[in-house]
Design an enzyme around this catalytic site. Structure first.
Site, PDB file in Angstrom:
ATOM      1  N   LYS A 152       1.882 -16.859   4.580  1.00 17.01           N
ATOM      2  CA  LYS A 152       1.433 -15.814   5.517  1.00 17.01           C
ATOM      3  C   LYS A 152       0.225 -15.149   4.886  1.00 17.01           C
ATOM      4  O   LYS A 152       0.320 -14.469   3.873  1.00 17.01           O
ATOM      5  CB  LYS A 152       2.565 -14.798   5.724  1.00 17.01           C
ATOM      6  CG  LYS A 152       2.584 -14.119   7.062  1.00 17.01           C
ATOM      7  CD  LYS A 152       1.380 -13.253   7.372  1.00 17.01           C
ATOM      8  CE  LYS A 152       1.564 -11.818   6.947  1.00 17.01           C
ATOM      9  NZ  LYS A 152       0.290 -11.043   7.012  1.00 17.01           N
ATOM     10  N   GLU A 165       5.400  -9.532  -6.802  1.00 15.00           N
ATOM     11  CA  GLU A 165       4.285  -9.086  -7.660  1.00 15.00           C
ATOM     12  C   GLU A 165       3.722  -7.862  -6.971  1.00 15.00           C
ATOM     13  O   GLU A 165       3.130  -7.976  -5.891  1.00 15.00           O
ATOM     14  CB  GLU A 165       3.201 -10.178  -7.762  1.00 15.00           C
ATOM     15  CG  GLU A 165       3.649 -11.488  -8.364  1.00 15.00           C
ATOM     16  CD  GLU A 165       3.772 -11.451  -9.875  1.00 15.00           C
ATOM     17  OE1 GLU A 165       3.539 -10.376 -10.475  1.00 15.00           O
ATOM     18  OE2 GLU A 165       4.119 -12.485 -10.455  1.00 15.00           O
ATOM     19  N   CYS A 223      -4.417  -5.113  -8.871  1.00 15.56           N
ATOM     20  CA  CYS A 223      -3.156  -4.557  -9.355  1.00 15.56           C
ATOM     21  C   CYS A 223      -3.172  -4.401 -10.876  1.00 15.56           C
ATOM     22  O   CYS A 223      -2.393  -3.644 -11.424  1.00 15.56           O
ATOM     23  CB  CYS A 223      -2.017  -5.463  -8.919  1.00 15.56           C
ATOM     24  SG  CYS A 223      -2.399  -7.183  -9.220  1.00 15.56           S
ATOM     25  N   GLU A 280      -1.463   4.652  -7.531  1.00 15.87           N
ATOM     26  CA  GLU A 280      -2.395   3.521  -7.490  1.00 15.87           C
ATOM     27  C   GLU A 280      -3.448   3.818  -6.423  1.00 15.87           C
ATOM     28  O   GLU A 280      -3.146   3.846  -5.228  1.00 15.87           O
ATOM     29  CB  GLU A 280      -1.637   2.233  -7.138  1.00 15.87           C
ATOM     30  CG  GLU A 280      -2.508   1.004  -7.217  1.00 15.87           C
ATOM     31  CD  GLU A 280      -1.796  -0.272  -6.765  1.00 15.87           C
ATOM     32  OE1 GLU A 280      -1.101  -0.242  -5.746  1.00 15.87           O
ATOM     33  OE2 GLU A 280      -1.946  -1.296  -7.449  1.00 15.87           O
TER      34      GLU A 280
HETATM   35  P1  NAD Z   1       0.562  -4.865   1.511  1.00 13.32           P
HETATM   36  O1  NAD Z   1       1.855  -4.686   0.824  1.00 13.32           O
HETATM   37  O2  NAD Z   1       0.165  -3.877   2.533  1.00 13.32           O
HETATM   38  O3  NAD Z   1       0.508  -6.285   2.247  1.00 13.32           O
HETATM   39  C1  NAD Z   1       0.716  -7.486   1.548  1.00 13.32           C
HETATM   40  C2  NAD Z   1       1.153  -8.563   2.512  1.00 13.32           C
HETATM   41  O4  NAD Z   1       2.423  -8.193   3.048  1.00 13.32           O
HETATM   42  C3  NAD Z   1       0.218  -8.763   3.723  1.00 13.32           C
HETATM   43  O5  NAD Z   1       0.164 -10.129   4.030  1.00 13.32           O
HETATM   44  C4  NAD Z   1       0.939  -8.009   4.821  1.00 13.32           C
HETATM   45  O6  NAD Z   1       0.641  -8.504   6.098  1.00 13.32           O
HETATM   46  C5  NAD Z   1       2.385  -8.268   4.460  1.00 13.32           C
HETATM   47  N1  NAD Z   1       3.327  -7.281   4.996  1.00 13.32           N
HETATM   48  C6  NAD Z   1       3.109  -5.979   5.280  1.00 13.32           C
HETATM   49  N2  NAD Z   1       4.237  -5.418   5.781  1.00 13.32           N
HETATM   50  C7  NAD Z   1       5.182  -6.387   5.794  1.00 13.32           C
HETATM   51  C8  NAD Z   1       6.546  -6.427   6.197  1.00 13.32           C
HETATM   52  N3  NAD Z   1       7.171  -5.359   6.673  1.00 13.32           N
HETATM   53  N4  NAD Z   1       7.225  -7.594   6.072  1.00 13.32           N
HETATM   54  C9  NAD Z   1       6.616  -8.693   5.570  1.00 13.32           C
HETATM   55  N5  NAD Z   1       5.319  -8.716   5.197  1.00 13.32           N
HETATM   56  C10 NAD Z   1       4.612  -7.580   5.298  1.00 13.32           C
HETATM   57  O7  NAD Z   1      -0.504  -4.997   0.337  1.00 13.32           O
HETATM   58  P2  NAD Z   1      -2.071  -5.141   0.449  1.00 13.32           P
HETATM   59  O8  NAD Z   1      -2.584  -3.801   0.915  1.00 13.32           O
HETATM   60  O9  NAD Z   1      -2.439  -6.363   1.194  1.00 13.32           O
HETATM   61  O10 NAD Z   1      -2.485  -5.384  -1.084  1.00 13.32           O
HETATM   62  C11 NAD Z   1      -2.640  -4.332  -1.977  1.00 13.32           C
HETATM   63  C12 NAD Z   1      -1.406  -4.143  -2.820  1.00 13.32           C
HETATM   64  O11 NAD Z   1      -1.018  -5.375  -3.405  1.00 13.32           O
HETATM   65  C13 NAD Z   1      -1.632  -3.199  -3.980  1.00 13.32           C
HETATM   66  O12 NAD Z   1      -0.525  -2.337  -4.135  1.00 13.32           O
HETATM   67  C14 NAD Z   1      -1.723  -4.131  -5.179  1.00 13.32           C
HETATM   68  O13 NAD Z   1      -1.409  -3.530  -6.403  1.00 13.32           O
HETATM   69  C15 NAD Z   1      -0.792  -5.207  -4.803  1.00 13.32           C
HETATM   70  N6  NAD Z   1      -1.135  -6.447  -5.504  1.00 13.32           N
HETATM   71  C16 NAD Z   1      -0.321  -6.867  -6.515  1.00 13.32           C
HETATM   72  C17 NAD Z   1      -0.635  -8.004  -7.227  1.00 13.32           C
HETATM   73  C18 NAD Z   1       0.231  -8.495  -8.360  1.00 13.32           C
HETATM   74  O14 NAD Z   1       0.034  -9.625  -8.779  1.00 13.32           O
HETATM   75  N7  NAD Z   1       1.150  -7.712  -8.874  1.00 13.32           N
HETATM   76  C19 NAD Z   1      -1.773  -8.727  -6.900  1.00 13.32           C
HETATM   77  C20 NAD Z   1      -2.569  -8.283  -5.858  1.00 13.32           C
HETATM   78  C21 NAD Z   1      -2.225  -7.134  -5.160  1.00 13.32           C
END
Ligand code: NAD
Length: 509
Positions: free
Chosen positions: A189, A263, A298, A400
């Site tokens: 996704k 993650e 992140c 963050e």
């Molecule tokens: P997000 O959590 O808003 O979304 C991530 C993904 O989850 C997207 O594809 C989104 O469509 C999906 N999603 C959202 N709500 C959902 C639900 N209810 N059910 C299933 N899927 C859902 O994150 P973002 O804004 O895209 O990315 C930023 C965040 O990601 C930051 O907090 C960052 O720290 C974290 N991040 C972590 C890592 C890591 O390796 N630890 C790497 C990159 C980003």
């Protein structure tokens, strides 16, 4: 699915190009015919393409296709999966520039500093996991002549992988080749704001993979993402994104006892010990702060703990260096820093900056609010900002921000700085800077983080263990060990051998 038409549509074309989802080897629209427009964050409002707004029926189709493809993919000799992954790696390398330009356009990450290295890492990850595909091995117990007792590492089945927008290619590279090498099939996704490079990745993979082995669904988290998490045909959810969304996903996956890895977010400490303030140190701090990724990482070292002996000098030199970095069009070769992903993130970062600027204890050494006139208003551009005078209790030092904002905090006592560094719900990455290697390693061991770097601040490298402590995640990726733990399950097989041999004991639960 040529990238050319997305980045430079033919003259006179009024409607944006269309991109489709990959399900069961076919490129398809959403079942209900709905679409989402994908805009370029570096060129506010420019529509790059429209993609299907996938929903539960599309996820259902994709899961069925992945289930159908699973037995044949699983049952091959590992050499077959290896061969395919290595071919994909070569193909990705051959189209790296195309991937890099497209990811710069749809994420806002600067081409030279971020998008190109990310596209190169993606190919490396496919090559690495292809290379270790034969290492998904079991063990044999020395159980005597009459017994053959061994284990097999078997794939989990269908993996539902959910990606964020900040570095979609790299994160897809953490999940897709690892899951495939171990014999799983996948429903991916893509993030709603940055799906275009993931569709191009799927196009490149599709040439080598049997139909249904890799499926890609575009759509929102609430609809497509949630449907994937709740689908009973998905054996494992591999999620990268925010801690808040991850917590909700963990609850739903837990309810149906699906395998899960997360993650999540980070608020990572970067601790500078007293010593010579070298150019290397300043460059390392620029790198670890992930400023050239607009801080949208992140693993950004966003809490900068400076020992009082070097505090003023590091601040002055770092501010000068950050101030000299060029923010601009992500596709421009001269840009060091691109744009943040969308208006919501742009406004959220602005709000944190206003909070910092209104705090009398904090001083902006460089940066501040985004420009209100000139070319940088054409996209979601923020400038690098370094605050001094920070305290661990400030909101800017605890949450963050996911923007190009670093908060410096002075320290004198090592126990105190370790306590401050660990005083957070997060535990993803940390950085230690010291010319006394004993001191650096001792400190690294005391930090509550899944990944600590000493005297360097680069990104993840193939083969390393990667994952968070505390609320930064569960599980590990990027390494062979992570692949085995995250994408396989162990089957124990005990066989009685030879006629007249002693039977295995009949005790046990
Ligand atoms: P997000 O959590 O808003 O979304 C991530 C993904 O989850 C997207 O594809 C989104 O469509 C999906 N999603 C959202 N709500 C959902 C639900 N209810 N059910 C299933 N899927 C859902 O994150 P973002 O804004 O895209 O990315 C930023 C965040 O990601 C930051 O907090 C960052 O720290 C974290 N991040 C972590 C890592 C890591 O390796 N630890 C790497 C990159 C980003």
């Amino acid at each position: 699915m040529s990238e050319q038409s997305v980045l430079s549509p033919p003259a006179g074309e009024s409607s944006p190009p269309t991109r489709l989802m990959l399900i069961g080897g076919d490129w398809v629209e959403a079942a209900d015919g709905e679409w989402r427009e994908i805009t370029s964050p570096g060129r506010r409002g420019q529509v790059l393409a429209r993609v299907p707004r996938g929903n539960a029926p599309d996820v259902d189709r994709a899961v069925s296709a992945a289930r159908k493809a699973f037995p044949a993919w699983r049952d091959q000799h590992f050499k077959e999966r290896q061969r395919v992954l290595l071919r994909i790696a070569d193909a990705l390398e051959g189209r790296a520039e195309e991937l890099a330009r497209l990811t710069a356009a749809d994420t806002g990450n600067a081409l030279r500093t971020q998008a190109r290295p990310e596209a190169a890492l993606l190919a490396d990850l496919f090559r690495y996991f292809g290379g270790v595909a034969g290492e998904v091995k079991g063990t044999t117990l020395p159980a005597g002549a009459s017994q053959l007792q061994y284990t097999r590492q078997e794939p989990l089945g269908v993996v539902g992988a959910i990606l964020p927008w900040n570095s979609p290619l790299m994160i897809a590279g953490f999940k897709v080749p690892a899951a495939l090498a171990a014999g799983n099939t996948i429903v991916l996704k893509a993030a709603e704001d940055a799906p275009l490079t993931i569709l191009l990745l799927a196009e490149i993979c599709e040439e080598f993979l049997p139909p249904g082995v890799l499926n890609v669904v575009t759509g929102t988290g609430r609809a497509a993402g949630n449907a994937l998490v709740e689908h009973p045909g998905v054996d494992k959810i591999s999620f990268t994104g925010s801690t808040e969304v991850g917590r909700g996903i963990a609850g739903k996956a837990g309810e149906r006892l699906a395998h899960l890895s997360l993650e999540l977010g980070g608020k990572n400490p970067s601790i500078v010990f007293p010593g010579a303030v070298t150019d290397e140190l300043i460059e390392g701090l620029v790198l670890s702060s992930r400023i050239s990724r607009q801080g949208q990482s992140c693993t950004a070292g966003s809490r900068l703990y400076l020992h009082r002996d070097v505090h003023d000098e590091v601040l002055a030199r770092l501010a000068e260096r950050l101030g000299a970095m060029k923010v601009g069009d992500p596709l421009d070769e001269s840009s060091d820093i691109g744009s943040v992903i969308n208006e919501t993130q742009f406004d959220s970062i602005t709000e944190y900056l206003q909070d910092g600027l209104a705090n009398p204890a904090l001083h902006a050494e460089v940066g501040g609010l985004p420009p209100t006139s000139g070319p940088l208003t054409e996209g979601y551009f923020h400038v690098p900002t370094l605050f001094s005078g920070g305290d661990n209790s400030f909101r800017l030092a605890r949450e963050e921000i996911f923007g190009p904002v670093v908060v410096a905090i002075a320290w004198t006592d090592v126990d105190d700085v370790v306590r401050m560094a660990n005083d957070t719900a997060y535990g993803l990455a940390a950085y230690v800077w010291s010319q006394d290697i004993d001191q650096a390693i001792t400190t690294a061991h005391r930090l509550e983080a899944g990944w600590v770097q000493v005297n360097q601040g680069g990104g993840q490298v193939v083969g390393q263990s990667y994952g968070g402590y505390k609320q930064s995640g569960i599980g590990r990726e990027v390494s062979l060990e992570g692949m085995i733990a995250g994408f396989t399950q162990t089957k124990q097989i005990n066989v009685r051998l030879g006629s007249g041999a002693t039977p295995a004991p009949r005790t046990g639960p």
